[in-house]
Design a protein around this motif. Structure first.
Motif, PDB file in Angstrom:
ATOM      1  N   ARG A   1       0.885  -1.228  -0.065  1.00 37.62           N
ATOM      2  CA  ARG A   1       0.117   0.053   0.093  1.00 37.62           C
ATOM      3  C   ARG A   1       0.907   1.309  -0.167  1.00 37.62           C
ATOM      4  O   ARG A   1       0.496   2.169  -0.533  1.00 37.62           O
ATOM      5  CB  ARG A   1      -0.784  -0.170   1.215  1.00 37.62           C
ATOM      6  CG  ARG A   1      -1.988  -1.066   1.104  1.00 37.62           C
ATOM      7  CD  ARG A   1      -2.833  -1.334   2.422  1.00 37.62           C
ATOM      8  NE  ARG A   1      -3.648  -0.065   2.491  1.00 37.62           N
ATOM      9  CZ  ARG A   1      -4.950  -0.177   2.044  1.00 37.62           C
ATOM     10  NH1 ARG A   1      -5.202  -0.951   1.207  1.00 37.62           N
ATOM     11  NH2 ARG A   1      -5.734   1.083   2.092  1.00 37.62           N
TER      12      ARG A   1
ATOM     13  N   ASN B   1       2.367   2.127  -3.968  1.00 38.40           N
ATOM     14  CA  ASN B   1       1.240   2.768  -4.576  1.00 38.40           C
ATOM     15  C   ASN B   1       0.618   4.026  -4.104  1.00 38.40           C
ATOM     16  O   ASN B   1      -0.416   4.566  -4.284  1.00 38.40           O
ATOM     17  CB  ASN B   1       0.350   1.878  -5.439  1.00 38.40           C
ATOM     18  CG  ASN B   1      -0.782   1.407  -4.594  1.00 38.40           C
ATOM     19  OD1 ASN B   1      -0.618   1.591  -3.140  1.00 38.40           O
ATOM     20  ND2 ASN B   1      -1.791   0.773  -4.967  1.00 38.40           N
TER      21      ASN B   1
ATOM     22  N   LEU C   1      -1.028   4.264  -1.528  1.00 39.38           N
ATOM     23  CA  LEU C   1      -2.344   4.327  -0.760  1.00 39.38           C
ATOM     24  C   LEU C   1      -2.293   4.402   0.884  1.00 39.38           C
ATOM     25  O   LEU C   1      -3.057   4.933   1.519  1.00 39.38           O
ATOM     26  CB  LEU C   1      -3.025   2.989  -0.690  1.00 39.38           C
ATOM     27  CG  LEU C   1      -3.837   2.521  -2.321  1.00 39.38           C
ATOM     28  CD1 LEU C   1      -4.265   1.124  -2.282  1.00 39.38           C
ATOM     29  CD2 LEU C   1      -4.605   3.683  -2.426  1.00 39.38           C
TER      30      LEU C   1
ATOM     31  N   LEU D   1      -0.517  11.024  -8.427  1.00 34.10           N
ATOM     32  CA  LEU D   1      -0.763   9.886  -7.889  1.00 34.10           C
ATOM     33  C   LEU D   1      -1.640   8.838  -8.894  1.00 34.10           C
ATOM     34  O   LEU D   1      -1.678   7.719  -9.076  1.00 34.10           O
ATOM     35  CB  LEU D   1      -1.700   9.962  -6.598  1.00 34.10           C
ATOM     36  CG  LEU D   1      -0.722  10.374  -5.281  1.00 34.10           C
ATOM     37  CD1 LEU D   1      -1.376  10.495  -4.213  1.00 34.10           C
ATOM     38  CD2 LEU D   1       0.734   9.819  -5.295  1.00 34.10           C
ATOM     39  N   ASP D   2      -2.408   9.745  -9.751  1.00 32.33           N
ATOM     40  CA  ASP D   2      -3.368   8.767 -10.721  1.00 32.33           C
ATOM     41  C   ASP D   2      -2.308   8.532 -11.826  1.00 32.33           C
ATOM     42  O   ASP D   2      -2.510   7.102 -12.132  1.00 32.33           O
ATOM     43  CB  ASP D   2      -4.233   9.913 -11.491  1.00 32.33           C
ATOM     44  CG  ASP D   2      -3.689  11.090 -11.993  1.00 32.33           C
ATOM     45  OD1 ASP D   2      -2.428  11.361 -11.760  1.00 32.33           O
ATOM     46  OD2 ASP D   2      -4.386  11.811 -12.704  1.00 32.33           O
TER      47      ASP D   2
ATOM     48  N   ARG E   1      -0.744   5.324 -10.275  1.00 33.85           N
ATOM     49  CA  ARG E   1      -1.659   3.902 -10.034  1.00 33.85           C
ATOM     50  C   ARG E   1      -2.177   3.431 -11.289  1.00 33.85           C
ATOM     51  O   ARG E   1      -2.644   2.344 -11.050  1.00 33.85           O
ATOM     52  CB  ARG E   1      -3.039   4.574  -9.128  1.00 33.85           C
ATOM     53  CG  ARG E   1      -2.413   4.810  -7.455  1.00 33.85           C
ATOM     54  CD  ARG E   1      -3.494   5.639  -6.918  1.00 33.85           C
ATOM     55  NE  ARG E   1      -2.947   5.990  -5.330  1.00 33.85           N
ATOM     56  CZ  ARG E   1      -3.469   6.858  -4.575  1.00 33.85           C
ATOM     57  NH1 ARG E   1      -4.735   7.271  -5.118  1.00 33.85           N
ATOM     58  NH2 ARG E   1      -2.720   7.030  -3.460  1.00 33.85           N
TER      59      ARG E   1
ATOM     60  N   MET F   1      -3.751  -2.820  -8.456  1.00 31.49           N
ATOM     61  CA  MET F   1      -3.405  -3.497  -7.253  1.00 31.49           C
ATOM     62  C   MET F   1      -4.803  -4.501  -7.064  1.00 31.49           C
ATOM     63  O   MET F   1      -6.144  -4.171  -7.657  1.00 31.49           O
ATOM     64  CB  MET F   1      -3.757  -2.584  -6.080  1.00 31.49           C
ATOM     65  CG  MET F   1      -3.632  -3.130  -4.950  1.00 31.49           C
ATOM     66  SD  MET F   1      -2.780  -2.224  -3.655  1.00 31.49           S
ATOM     67  CE  MET F   1      -2.492  -3.177  -2.292  1.00 31.49           C
TER      68      MET F   1
ATOM     69  N   SER G   1      -7.701  -5.034 -13.381  1.00 34.63           N
ATOM     70  CA  SER G   1      -6.796  -4.417 -12.970  1.00 34.63           C
ATOM     71  C   SER G   1      -5.780  -4.489 -14.557  1.00 34.63           C
ATOM     72  O   SER G   1      -5.268  -3.690 -14.988  1.00 34.63           O
ATOM     73  CB  SER G   1      -5.680  -5.048 -11.937  1.00 34.63           C
ATOM     74  OG  SER G   1      -4.469  -4.698 -11.875  1.00 34.63           O
TER      75      SER G   1
ATOM     76  N   PRO H   1      -1.181  -2.100 -16.719  1.00 34.75           N
ATOM     77  CA  PRO H   1      -0.261  -1.728 -15.934  1.00 34.75           C
ATOM     78  C   PRO H   1       1.303  -2.222 -16.114  1.00 34.75           C
ATOM     79  O   PRO H   1       1.299  -3.195 -16.719  1.00 34.75           O
ATOM     80  CB  PRO H   1      -0.869  -2.146 -14.336  1.00 34.75           C
ATOM     81  CG  PRO H   1      -1.438  -3.429 -14.910  1.00 34.75           C
ATOM     82  CD  PRO H   1      -2.120  -3.335 -16.264  1.00 34.75           C
TER      83      PRO H   1
END
Length: 391
Positions: free
Chosen positions: A50, A53, A55, A77-78, A81, A86, A155, A160
């Protein structure tokens, strides 16, 4: 690809106290690596994922992704992620959306894909995880394993560079674990970079290129699966590896929960890939606890997974001594052994074990004739019950 330097995380409790699951984490993660993160509960495994990334923003330290420090406060942050998918242990699907709608939502909102483009790719991904036929149903009608496969497809839909798996099978029934792990195995073969927090040790060993053993808020030991599981260099790692391959019950009286033991043995056999032995193990434990050892309390029951490698002897600790046997021929997989040890009020010790073997072999032991028994249907020459009694 990802470098972590002196990462720490401290939480403040309502009473003003603090707890630090991460204290000083340092590692480098390269593209294409599959890293399983193992260790006792409460050692910061999920917190590390966490934090990577953001969180859970770390208290101190650096996380450098593709040369940029994402902890500096200026990294979007966008964007981070989108690079790091995740998969949570609790699935986190939208219950009011169909399976297909769950998968296409983020690509349409964040990647600005058209609905047609998003649906085409989503159906392809759902097919990849074996869920294309469930595209129009709602999550409430799915099993846990199916929900987790949809979460993996969701995901993947964001393209990703890394996928973080936070105990992806911990909320599943043991019979559904395999379907999720098979999807992750396929991703590993496709060289997807993955960090996986897991308690599935056999899976971690088979699929990983590296293992992080976490303890005391740090990566206590880092190595290949063979190094960590066969030749750990640090004492805490050795203790953990030995402990996870045992199922232990302390039986203090005759009013014990035998159904719990039965369920635990069944799950243990499934976990270590010898489910066909669960019925035999059940019969042995039942016979020993309710017949031969019924007057012996307290008693410790240990069910142990053994992995034989090549040729050579093996042994079982028996009241400070060694009961030994010899396995003829090479191993063909996992084996299980049941070990009973108890102390009566006269301090007499009885140790009994049963070896559950597939290969023909000879077990040598020094046991009184009245304790050498074989369960009904157990073929002669393939292990049995051995006992040793000492006053």
């Amino acid at each position: 690809m990802i470098s972590i330097r002196h990462l720490s995380k401290t939480f403040t409790n309502p009473d003003g106290g603090t707890i630090s699951p991460l204290k000083d984490v340092n590692c480098d993660i390269e593209k294409g690596e599959v890293i399983s993160i193992i260790g006792p509960s409460g050692t910061g495994k999920s917190t590390l994922l966490r934090a990577i990334n953001m969180l859970e923003p770390p208290t101190a330290g650096q996380i450098i992704v593709d040369g940029k420090d994402v902890t500096a406060g200026q990294y979007p942050l966008d964007k981070l992620r989108m690079k790091m998918g995740m998969v949570f242990q609790s699935f986190n699907l939208f219950e009011h959306k169909t399976v297909l709608e769950n998968v296409i939502y983020a690509p349409m909102e964040l990647l600005k894909q058209s609905r047609k483009e998003a649906e085409e790719e989503a159906l392809e991904l759902l097919g990849k995880v074996g869920m294309a036929q469930k595209a129009d149903v709602y999550p409430s009608s799915l099993s846990g394993g199916q929900k987790q496969r949809v979460a993996i497809a969701r995901s993947l839909a964001m393209h990703p560079e890394v996928i973080l798996f936070d105990e992806p099978t911990s909320a599943l029934d043991p019979t559904m674990v395999g379907e999720v792990l098979s999807v992750i195995r396929r991703l590993a073969k496709e060289k997807m970079t993955m960090l996986i927090v897991t308690h599935e040790m056999r899976f971690a060993r088979d699929v990983s290129t590296r293992i992080f053993f976490m303890n005391e808020g740090i990566i206590y030991e880092d190595g290949t699966p063979e190094q960590i599981f066969e030749h750990p260099s640090r004492s805490a790692t050795k203790a953990f590896v030995n402990r996870i391959q045992k199922l232990v019950y302390e039986i203090d009286s005759n009013a014990f929960d035998f159904l719990q033991i039965h369920t635990g043995i069944n799950r243990f056999c499934i976990k270590y890939n010898f489910p066909e032995k669960s019925a035999l193990a059940y019969d042995i434990v039942k016979e020993m606890l309710f017949e031969h050892l019924k007057d012996l309390r307290p008693l410790t029951l240990r069910f142990t997974r053994l992995g034989f490698h090549g040729r050579g002897p093996y042994g079982v600790p028996a009241s400070g001594r060694q009961c030994t046997g010899r396995h003829k021929g090479k191993s063909k997989g996992n084996r299980g052994r049941i070990h009973f040890q108890g102390f009566s009020y006269q301090s007499a010790v009885i140790t009994t074990f049963a070896s559950l073997q597939d290969d023909p072999g000879r077990i040598a032991g020094n046991a009184p004739d009245h304790l050498v028994r074989r369960p009904s249907g157990h073929p002669a020459g393939r292990g049995g019950l051995l006992g040793r009694e000492k006053s």
